[in-house]
Design an enzyme around this catalytic site. Structure first.
Site, mmCIF file in Angstrom:
data_model
loop_
_atom_site.group_PDB
_atom_site.id
_atom_site.type_symbol
_atom_site.label_atom_id
_atom_site.label_comp_id
_atom_site.label_asym_id
_atom_site.label_seq_id
_atom_site.Cartn_x
_atom_site.Cartn_y
_atom_site.Cartn_z
ATOM 1 N N PHE A 144 -47.430 -79.255 -32.029
ATOM 2 C CA PHE A 144 -47.758 -78.030 -31.303
ATOM 3 C C PHE A 144 -46.593 -77.635 -30.380
ATOM 4 O O PHE A 144 -46.077 -78.464 -29.636
ATOM 5 C CB PHE A 144 -49.038 -78.230 -30.487
ATOM 6 C CG PHE A 144 -49.384 -77.023 -29.657
ATOM 7 C CD1 PHE A 144 -49.717 -75.815 -30.270
ATOM 8 C CD2 PHE A 144 -49.366 -77.079 -28.278
ATOM 9 C CE1 PHE A 144 -50.027 -74.699 -29.516
ATOM 10 C CE2 PHE A 144 -49.673 -75.967 -27.511
ATOM 11 C CZ PHE A 144 -50.006 -74.776 -28.132
ATOM 12 N N GLN A 145 -46.210 -76.401 -30.443
ATOM 13 C CA GLN A 145 -45.095 -75.844 -29.662
ATOM 14 C C GLN A 145 -43.792 -76.609 -29.893
ATOM 15 O O GLN A 145 -42.972 -76.736 -28.993
ATOM 16 C CB GLN A 145 -45.441 -75.773 -28.164
ATOM 17 C CG GLN A 145 -46.490 -74.699 -27.887
ATOM 18 C CD GLN A 145 -46.663 -74.356 -26.416
ATOM 19 O OE1 GLN A 145 -46.461 -75.177 -25.542
ATOM 20 N NE2 GLN A 145 -47.064 -73.125 -26.150
ATOM 21 N N MET A 153 -28.473 -43.526 -25.989
ATOM 22 C CA MET A 153 -27.213 -43.740 -26.697
ATOM 23 C C MET A 153 -27.412 -43.575 -28.201
ATOM 24 O O MET A 153 -26.555 -43.013 -28.890
ATOM 25 C CB MET A 153 -26.647 -45.122 -26.370
ATOM 26 C CG MET A 153 -25.246 -45.352 -26.914
ATOM 27 S SD MET A 153 -24.030 -44.184 -26.279
ATOM 28 C CE MET A 153 -23.445 -45.049 -24.827
ATOM 29 N N GLU A 195 -40.027 -65.841 -20.326
ATOM 30 C CA GLU A 195 -38.883 -66.758 -20.243
ATOM 31 C C GLU A 195 -37.546 -66.028 -20.364
ATOM 32 O O GLU A 195 -36.540 -66.453 -19.800
ATOM 33 C CB GLU A 195 -38.984 -67.844 -21.321
ATOM 34 C CG GLU A 195 -40.107 -68.840 -21.089
ATOM 35 C CD GLU A 195 -41.419 -68.425 -21.725
ATOM 36 O OE1 GLU A 195 -41.519 -67.263 -22.213
ATOM 37 O OE2 GLU A 195 -42.354 -69.245 -21.740
ATOM 38 N N LYS A 253 -40.985 -84.749 -23.858
ATOM 39 C CA LYS A 253 -41.969 -84.937 -22.796
ATOM 40 C C LYS A 253 -42.096 -86.398 -22.367
ATOM 41 O O LYS A 253 -42.240 -86.695 -21.177
ATOM 42 C CB LYS A 253 -43.328 -84.413 -23.290
ATOM 43 C CG LYS A 253 -44.411 -84.387 -22.225
ATOM 44 C CD LYS A 253 -45.687 -83.738 -22.758
ATOM 45 C CE LYS A 253 -46.694 -83.565 -21.624
ATOM 46 N NZ LYS A 253 -47.917 -82.884 -22.074
#
Lengths: 579, 167
Positions: free
Chosen positions: A111-112, A483, A49, A161
């Site tokens: 969940f999630q 760096m 993502e 949802k």
């Protein structure tokens, strides 16, 4: 006509002119991915993502249109935090759609589930948790408005949802087209005040050592042409910050290039010795100013920005001009023309010869390659620059390679340089380049990356291959977090702590090939040009060139942390002959 | 409160959209930018669409101009006004439970009368009193209660409105 949340979302995105969505489906966003099948919008399926977020940023940087990312709830939303923070600091217009657990489950540790709007509050310009399906068209319309107007930035829309699921009655509502916005607290001031512009023009007419300090706001406001007109009218030098490379052409005689910690000597010193900073869409970032109390000590400041919170935040402004910077510059041009009618500008020939003296004495410099060394990264970039089309888009990661790319590329066109300036997000280059290519498919897009950065996000090359987005990647592979290694060499007595990567692990050529790309390895200087030419000819798949670069090479000039810009260090070879 | 105190603390009256999470946005902004809140009071206004937040800001932590401008960037913030003590009427409510044996209740009652405070509740060895008034007066009252032993105390934080025009 009845509609449902999922269908309405698609219709709303289409109405905003969205052409491409970068995303990855999952549980809570599933109902939205079904109507997506019937939408003309392109979806680019990413492999992580974070990649979707940076692609949307790259798309926005290259096209000027808002980037759109869509992912599911929980871990997908947290993976989006880095791109959101990146877009926030670099003022990138972004709209991110996240799935959320059903509204009845919010707050139950489902969940999630995560508190996406809570987590992203500090890294978005604004965010919405939509609880009523009927709000979706209006919220999407508002989200694009907020993301793209005023000081642009990322906006997140969290969609439970149930309100997008056509099988749930809560998702059904009477369709409508939103008109206007009910945002009583959001009314960005776009038109600058004439009296501020006149005050600024008067300061310019008095100044003997003016410098235009131009920042990323120039590109956001599509003000590159206006900036050029102003600079030429005034015959005043322009420095282009890391966020505004390309906003004023590098091949213009008035262009001084990049100021700041790794800016060139002349740009750094011109700001430092100036008596008037004409600051246009820049924000006095610490990487530009060095130690603030010693920055440009003799300069008055004109500060033009659309965000008034930038005024006096770091540096007091003698004249602050709030508004769109393009309109401000156009106003300045008119005001200067009026004033020029009544009297000429002061004689600045002494200042101009001082500046050109610096340019002659302290150009960018590196020692030529010697037998036994790795490739000189600067040489690689010069070749890449000279053998690629003039309007090539360059996306960069963060670190030494980023600074060299900014220093050695010649950016003669706006929107050809895409990098993570404010947040300094390693791993930005590959997904940002893919997003740029999706927005500008006819242009050559090179990602200039370091080996450390490349290992963070290279899996998106699978996306690039699969979606026919044939970017090219130049990995400046010095086997180090370069760096950090440089800082440890210079400021930690060469005590190297956890900076050594392995130039051969992974095998970048094989890794590239495994992901469906062409992989090329370049170890000798004479192989550089042919490899670049070959890469530029390939247009049916991504190309990765593993350039084996010299690990001991440092980025110069450099203003050490905590020092003022007067303490800028040039390359040791130049430093030896300095006084 | 002395003059130095007044210089250090400024009162901002912030009109915000009455939407979920707005207080979190304001509080989060103060936290992440390192602005210190001395007190904060929030409640809906006469218009259901808006709430009013009265924030007393410690301007030693950040210049007031920065605080105001950053607040103004929050989309849900509609209007910000700074109220100076000279141009506004300020009120604060305090309730306190004070340890006091029955025999000494008279001393508390004296203070209650002097300050025009109220007795809310009386226990065998404690009294609960309340006072609404200017924040200075509330502080004075609190200071005089303290020697008795304060068991519990809650102040609301300041709320303020602009003084009315009398010309």
């Amino acid at each position: 006509m009845q509609t449902n949340g999922g269908k309405a979302l698609m219709k709303s995105l289409e109405a905003e002119g969205v052409e491409v969505i970068f995303g990855l489906p999952g549980g809570a966003i599933l109902p939205v991915y079904d109507p997506l099948i019937d939408s003309p919008m392109r979806h680019v399926l990413v492999r992580h993502e974070q990649g979707a977020g940076h692609m949307a940023e790259g798309y926005a940087h290259a096209t000027g249109r808002p980037g759109v990312a869509m992912v599911t709830s929980g871990p997908a939303a947290t993976n989006m935090v880095t791109p959101l923070a990146d877009a926030m600091l670099d003022s990138v217009p972004l709209v991110c759609i996240t799935g959320q657990v059903a509204s009845g489950s919010i707050g139950t540790d489902a969940f999630q589930e995560c508190d996406t709007t809570g987590i992203t509050m500090a890294v978005t310009k604004h965010n919405f948790l939509v609880t009523d399906a009927a709000d979706i068209p209006q919220v999407i319309h508002d989200a694009f408005h907020i993301a793209t107007t005023g000081r642009p930035g990322p906006v997140l829309v969290d969609l439970p949802k149930d309100i997008v699921d056509p099988n749930n009655p809560k998702s059904h509502f009477e369709d409508y087209d939103p008109t206007g916005h009910d945002l009583p607290g959001y009314n960005p001031k776009v038109e600058p005040d004439l009296e501020d512009i006149r005050a600024a023009a008067a300061l310019i007419m008095e100044s003997k050592r003016p410098v235009i300090y131009s920042g990323g706001g120039i590109l956001k406001a599509r003000a590159a042409d206006a900036l050029r007109e102003l600079a030429e009218l005034l015959d005043v030098h322009v420095v282009t910050t890391l966020m505004n490379r390309g906003g004023f052409p590098d091949d213009h005689p008035l262009c001084l290039g990049m100021p700041g910690m790794h800016g060139n000597y002349t740009a750094v010193t011109a700001l430092q010795e100036s008596d008037l900073l004409i600051t246009l869409g820049a924000r006095f970032d610490d990487r530009v100013t060095g130690r603030v109390d010693g920055f440009a000590p003799g300069a008055k400041v004109i500060h033009a920005d659309i965000d008034p919170a930038e005024f006096h935040k770091v540096r007091f402004a003698d004249v602050a001009i709030q508004g769109d910077v393009r309109l401000t510059i156009e106003g300045l041009i008119r005001a200067i023309r009026e004033l020029c009618g009544t009297g000429a500008q002061p004689d600045r020939s002494a200042w101009k010869s001082t500046v050109s003296g610096w340019q002659e004495r302290f150009p960018l410099f590196y020692e030529p390659w010697q037998e036994g060394q790795g490739l000189k990264p600067q040489y690689v970039l010069e070749q890449l620059r000279d053998r690629s089309p003039d309007d090539t888009i360059v996306a960069s990661g963060v670190g030494q390679h980023q600074m060299w790319a900014s220093q050695y590329w010649k950016f003669n066109h706006p929107y050809t340089w895409i990098n993570s300036g404010g947040l300094g997000t390693m791993g930005f280059a590959v997904p940002a380049a893919i997003g740029a290519k999706a927005g500008m498919p006819d242009r050559t897009v090179w990602a200039v990356d370091g080996d450390g950065c490349f290992q963070m996000t290279n899996q998106e090359l699978v996306t690039a291959r699969n979606e026919n987005l044939p970017i090219k990647v130049a990995v400046l592979n010095n086997g180090y977090l370069g760096m950090v290694r440089q800082w440890q060499e210079l400021f930690y007595d060469e005590r190297y702590s956890e900076v050594h990567l392995q130039p051969d692990l992974p095998d970048y050529k094989m890794l590239a090939e495994a992901m469906g790309c062409v992989g090329i390895r370049v170890e000798a200087p004479e192989e550089v040009q042919p490899a670049i030419d070959r890469a530029n000819e390939i247009d049916d798949r991504p190309v990765v060139i593993d350039f084996r670069t010299e690990a001991s090479e440092n980025v110069y000039p450099m203003v050490p942390a905590g020092k003022t810009n007067s303490d800028v260090i040039v390359h040791p070879t130049q430093e030896a002959t300095r006084k | 409160m002395n003059a130095a105190h007044n210089d250090r603390y400024h009162t901002l009256v912030v009109r915000v959209e009455n939407k979920p999470g707005v207080l979190a946005r304001v509080a989060g902004l103060f936290a992440r930018r390192g602005f210190n809140i001395e007190s904060l009071a929030v409640a809906p206004t006469d218009n259901d669409n808006f709430s009013r937040i009265t924030i007393v800001v410690d301007v030693e932590s950040a210049p007031l101009e920065q605080v105001v401008k950053q607040l103004d960037k929050l989309i849900n913030v509609v209007e910000i006004r700074e109220l100076s003590p000279a141009d506004s009427v300020e009120r604060e409510l305090m309730i306190a439970t004070v340890e006091v044996e029955a025999a000494e209740r008279g001393q508390i009652m004296d203070l209650v009368r002097i300050f025009e405070a109220r007795v809310l509740n009386v226990g065998t060895s404690a009294m609960m009193v309340s006072l609404s008034g200017s924040p200075t007066r509330v502080s004075d009252f609190e200071q005089l209660l303290r020697p008795f032993g304060i068991i519990d105390l809650q102040r609301t934080g300041k709320v303020a409105l602009l003084s009315l025009d009398r010309t």
